[in-house]
Design a protein around this motif. Structure first.
Motif, PDB file in Angstrom:
ATOM      1  N   ASN A   1       1.026  -1.429   0.206  1.00 25.57           N
ATOM      2  CA  ASN A   1       0.504  -0.339  -0.110  1.00 25.57           C
ATOM      3  C   ASN A   1       0.702   1.583   0.033  1.00 25.57           C
ATOM      4  OD1 ASN A   1      -2.285  -1.505   0.057  1.00 25.57           O
ATOM      5  ND2 ASN A   1      -2.799  -1.884   2.889  1.00 25.57           N
ATOM      6  N   TYR A   2       2.220   1.051  -0.095  1.00 27.07           N
ATOM      7  CA  TYR A   2       2.911   2.494  -0.498  1.00 27.07           C
ATOM      8  C   TYR A   2       3.449   2.672  -1.692  1.00 27.07           C
ATOM      9  CZ  TYR A   2       2.559   1.440   4.550  1.00 27.07           C
ATOM     10  OH  TYR A   2       1.590   1.171   5.784  1.00 27.07           O
TER      11      TYR A   2
ATOM     12  N   TYR B   1       2.132   6.371   2.062  1.00 28.12           N
ATOM     13  CA  TYR B   1       0.613   5.950   1.869  1.00 28.12           C
ATOM     14  C   TYR B   1       0.152   6.434   0.805  1.00 28.12           C
ATOM     15  CZ  TYR B   1      -3.205   3.803   3.204  1.00 28.12           C
ATOM     16  OH  TYR B   1      -4.556   2.583   2.978  1.00 28.12           O
ATOM     17  N   SER B   2      -0.818   4.712  -0.290  1.00 27.47           N
ATOM     18  CA  SER B   2      -1.012   5.694  -1.133  1.00 27.47           C
ATOM     19  C   SER B   2      -2.445   5.971  -1.352  1.00 27.47           C
ATOM     20  CB  SER B   2      -0.514   3.743  -2.196  1.00 27.47           C
ATOM     21  OG  SER B   2      -1.671   3.344  -1.447  1.00 27.47           O
ATOM     22  N   LYS B   3      -2.818   6.117  -0.157  1.00 28.00           N
ATOM     23  CA  LYS B   3      -4.058   6.959   0.017  1.00 28.00           C
ATOM     24  C   LYS B   3      -3.919   7.987  -0.015  1.00 28.00           C
ATOM     25  CE  LYS B   3      -6.210   3.551  -0.851  1.00 28.00           C
ATOM     26  NZ  LYS B   3      -6.507   2.874  -2.862  1.00 28.00           N
ATOM     27  N   ARG B   4      -2.390   8.872   0.155  1.00 24.87           N
ATOM     28  CA  ARG B   4      -2.649  10.424   1.360  1.00 24.87           C
ATOM     29  C   ARG B   4      -2.797  10.935  -0.404  1.00 24.87           C
ATOM     30  NH1 ARG B   4       2.605  10.011   5.131  1.00 24.87           N
ATOM     31  NH2 ARG B   4       1.444  12.490   5.201  1.00 24.87           N
ATOM     32  N   ASN B   5      -1.975  12.259  -0.205  1.00 29.74           N
ATOM     33  CA  ASN B   5      -2.656  13.347  -1.125  1.00 29.74           C
ATOM     34  C   ASN B   5      -0.954  12.998  -1.323  1.00 29.74           C
ATOM     35  OD1 ASN B   5      -2.701  15.629  -2.437  1.00 29.74           O
ATOM     36  ND2 ASN B   5      -3.851  16.819  -1.523  1.00 29.74           N
TER      37      ASN B   5
END
Length: 104
Positions: free
Chosen positions: A76-77, A95-99
């Motif tokens: 997930n990174y 983390y892949s879900k961050r802006n």
């Protein structure tokens, strides 16, 4: 495309990012095995990428940059790096879900 095996340079901010991620997984989530596995996978992915660091799609950022960012996906990174002549400089892991544009 010729094999352009680069030298590796890892920035302190990458090390800080990775340490924070590992501490969170190992201590907050109480899963040291997953933390160790992530570190192993990150290391393998970086060393594998040294063989052809520019053979992958560039990261399209909203910011104007002197050097293009490339990505390596690990679980997930996302690991971000640039290529400076014969050096692959690893700059961040996020983390892949961050802006991502805000963080880089």
């Amino acid at each position: 495309m010729e094999n352009k095996r680069c030298k590796l340079r890892i920035l302190p901010i990458f090390e800080r990012d990775l340490n924070e991620i590992v501490d969170y997984i190992a201590f907050k989530l109480n899963n040291p095995d997953a933390a160790k596995s992530l570190v192993d996978n990150v290391e393998k992915a970086i060393y594998k990428r040294l063989e052809y660091p520019e053979a992958f799609e560039k990261f399209n950022s909203l910011k104007k940059r002197k050097h293009s960012y490339y990505r390596i996906f690990v679980k997930n990174y996302i690991i971000f790096y640039v290529v400076l002549d014969d050096i692959m400089e690893v700059r961040r892991i996020l983390y892949s879900k961050r802006n991502l544009d805000k963080e880089l």
